[in-house]
Write an enzyme that holds these catalytic residues in place. Structure first.
Site, mmCIF file in Angstrom:
data_model
loop_
_atom_site.group_PDB
_atom_site.id
_atom_site.type_symbol
_atom_site.label_atom_id
_atom_site.label_comp_id
_atom_site.label_asym_id
_atom_site.label_seq_id
_atom_site.Cartn_x
_atom_site.Cartn_y
_atom_site.Cartn_z
ATOM 1 N N LYS A 79 40.878 21.737 53.633
ATOM 2 C CA LYS A 79 41.433 21.554 55.198
ATOM 3 C C LYS A 79 41.344 19.572 55.471
ATOM 4 O O LYS A 79 42.381 19.058 55.694
ATOM 5 C CB LYS A 79 39.924 21.744 55.990
ATOM 6 C CG LYS A 79 40.947 22.901 56.611
ATOM 7 C CD LYS A 79 40.436 23.271 57.624
ATOM 8 C CE LYS A 79 40.423 25.069 58.444
ATOM 9 N NZ LYS A 79 40.222 24.860 59.505
ATOM 10 N N LYS A 124 48.294 31.416 51.083
ATOM 11 C CA LYS A 124 48.836 32.582 52.172
ATOM 12 C C LYS A 124 49.428 32.169 53.319
ATOM 13 O O LYS A 124 50.197 31.048 53.778
ATOM 14 C CB LYS A 124 47.566 32.321 52.322
ATOM 15 C CG LYS A 124 46.368 32.930 52.863
ATOM 16 C CD LYS A 124 44.853 32.298 52.920
ATOM 17 C CE LYS A 124 45.102 31.140 54.837
ATOM 18 N NZ LYS A 124 43.391 30.986 55.183
ATOM 19 N N LYS A 183 48.609 29.729 60.036
ATOM 20 C CA LYS A 183 49.329 29.462 61.332
ATOM 21 C C LYS A 183 49.902 28.039 61.266
ATOM 22 O O LYS A 183 50.731 27.290 61.736
ATOM 23 C CB LYS A 183 48.613 29.349 62.180
ATOM 24 C CG LYS A 183 47.367 30.404 62.361
ATOM 25 C CD LYS A 183 46.418 30.357 63.743
ATOM 26 C CE LYS A 183 45.367 30.772 63.692
ATOM 27 N NZ LYS A 183 43.953 30.737 63.917
HETATM 28 P P1 AMP Z 1 42.131 32.082 61.210
HETATM 29 O O1 AMP Z 1 42.905 31.584 61.414
HETATM 30 O O2 AMP Z 1 41.651 30.521 59.858
HETATM 31 O O3 AMP Z 1 40.717 31.196 61.596
HETATM 32 O O4 AMP Z 1 40.957 33.372 60.610
HETATM 33 C C1 AMP Z 1 41.075 34.381 61.772
HETATM 34 C C2 AMP Z 1 40.918 35.396 60.581
HETATM 35 O O5 AMP Z 1 42.186 35.733 60.077
HETATM 36 C C3 AMP Z 1 40.288 35.730 59.295
HETATM 37 O O6 AMP Z 1 39.140 36.469 59.318
HETATM 38 C C4 AMP Z 1 41.087 35.214 58.849
HETATM 39 O O7 AMP Z 1 40.518 35.512 57.095
HETATM 40 C C5 AMP Z 1 42.251 36.019 58.751
HETATM 41 N N1 AMP Z 1 42.915 35.278 58.333
HETATM 42 C C6 AMP Z 1 43.850 34.514 58.435
HETATM 43 N N2 AMP Z 1 44.622 34.000 57.478
HETATM 44 C C7 AMP Z 1 45.415 35.406 56.484
HETATM 45 C C8 AMP Z 1 46.297 35.649 56.215
HETATM 46 N N3 AMP Z 1 47.049 35.709 55.490
HETATM 47 N N4 AMP Z 1 45.943 37.330 55.477
HETATM 48 C C9 AMP Z 1 44.941 38.118 55.755
HETATM 49 N N5 AMP Z 1 44.131 37.831 56.283
HETATM 50 C C10 AMP Z 1 44.307 36.406 56.972
#
Ligand code: AMP
Ligand code: TRP
Length: 342
Positions: free
Chosen positions: A118, A201, A204
């Site tokens: 990041k 991955k 968003k």
């Molecule tokens: P974040 O959007 O980074 O706050 O992620 C929120 C949750 O979504 C966390 O538990 C991440 O591990 C999960 N997550 C985000 N992107 C992915 C992805 N591409 N595949 C699986 N889990 C994800």
């Protein structure tokens, strides 16, 4: 010292930044709802204090916080059965994070790969909050003495750090106060990959909207994105072993499996020998059938932001009722005098 048994309690959180995408849904939210439905106590948080470790426009942050609350509820999270709230309404998160800033070591933070990703090339210019992010995350979890944390694969390192912080606190103060939390990284979709690049991955923050399915996408957009998803020219194999070295194919099979709630093995045996010309439309239909009702419910909920705020306020009160006595004990263990009359 006899080992303490901790009451089972699940905690997890998601940042209110941008729209929820399919990886968040399959890797996190859907699993949160499944855990809620097992009857264990579940605490789910919208981590707005984490969000501001990178710049957020205030109006966008408010909107994203409500939209994430709507996304959780539309996905089946019941604010009566689970505790649902935004982090900043429970002051204990920031308070415990400070204590943990004094427990965690700089060397531990330097190993965090999410910070490196990041912060990018100009780490000197990253916020101090971004550097301390994992310490706040440990505070989120341990403020509730949570025993289990469902997350996607990318959060594994942060959960190991949480365990290290709990163990060091217990050791330094000679207590058996915090549990050593178990990560719950399970299912076919712990790491959903980009639809444009099977080595990245789904995220968003990817600049290409075609790389991800947003929970707010309509049926047309979902079908288009799956149709254009990168794949190879081979038909689907008979067993998942045949997906080795085919990351894009493997990803689409995993997505299908997680949406249909069957194993990746069952998916390949159903489609063995068929090409993506047949598999992609089936996947798109399945995704639309599962996701369109969520999108509809989200927009219905978003029409009444005051009701969302009321739900978050109620959740914060319930969260605080668990957190405050734990925080009081922490201050006492650390040696802070608490003599103010309240
Ligand atoms: P974040 O959007 O980074 O706050 O992620 C929120 C949750 O979504 C966390 O538990 C991440 O591990 C999960 N997550 C985000 N992107 C992915 C992805 N591409 N595949 C699986 N889990 C994800
Ligand atoms: N760091 C997590 C992410 O980016 C979000 C998060 C913050 C979290 N606090 C948490 C996840 C506590 C689980 C438990 O996805």
């Amino acid at each position: 010292m006899t080992a303490t048994t901790f009451k089972p309690r699940v905690f997890s959180g998601i940042q209110p930044t941008n729209h929820l995408q399919l990886g968040n849904y399959l890797g996190a939210v859907k699993r949160f709802v499944e855990m809620q439905n097992t009857g264990v106590e579940t605490v789910y948080c919208i981590v707005d204090l984490h969000a501001i470790t990178t710049w957020q426009d205030p109006a966008d942050l408010r909107h994203a916080t409500r939209e994430l609350a709507a996304g959780y509820i539309a996905s089946g999270l019941d604010p009566k059965r689970s505790i649902l709230f935004n982090q900043s309404q429970v002051p204990g998160h920031a308070q415990l994070a400070w204590i943990f800033n004094c427990v965690a070591r700089v060397g531990w933070m330097n190993r965090m790969t999410q910070f490196k990703d990041k912060a990018g090339k100009n780490a000197e210019n990253a916020s101090l909050g971004l550097y301390a992010y994992p310490s706040l995350m440990a505070a989120d979890i341990l403020l509730y003495k949570a025993t289990q944390v469902p997350v996607g694969e990318d959060q594994k390192q942060h959960l190991e750090l949480t365990r290290d912080i709990a163990a060091k606190f217990n050791h330094d103060f000679k207590v058996d106060f915090f549990p050593i939390t178990e990560p719950v990284i399970e299912g076919a979709a712990t790491r959903v990959m980009s639809l444009r690049d099977g080595s990245k991955k789904m995220s968003k923050s990817d600049p290409s909207d075609a790389s991800r399915i947003n929970l707010t996408d309509d049926a047309n957009a979902i079908a288009q994105k799956f149709r254009k998803a990168r794949t190879d020219a081979e038909p689907l194999p008979d067993t998942v072993d045949g997906l080795k070295d085919r990351p894009e194919a493997r990803n689409l099979v995993n997505i299908y499996a997680a949406l249909a709630e069957i194993s990746p093995d069952a998916v390949v045996s159903q489609f063995a020998g068929q090409g993506f010309g047949a598999f992609k439309p089936a996947l798109a239909d399945l995704a639309v059938a599962k996701l369109a009702p969520i999108a509809d419910e989200m927009s219905r909920l978003m029409a009444d932001p005051a009701e969302i705020d009321r739900i978050l306020g109620g959740g914060a009160e319930r969260a605080n009722a668990i957190a405050q006595p734990i925080l009081d004990d922490v201050y006492d263990i650390v040696g802070m005098i608490r003599s103010r009359q309240i």
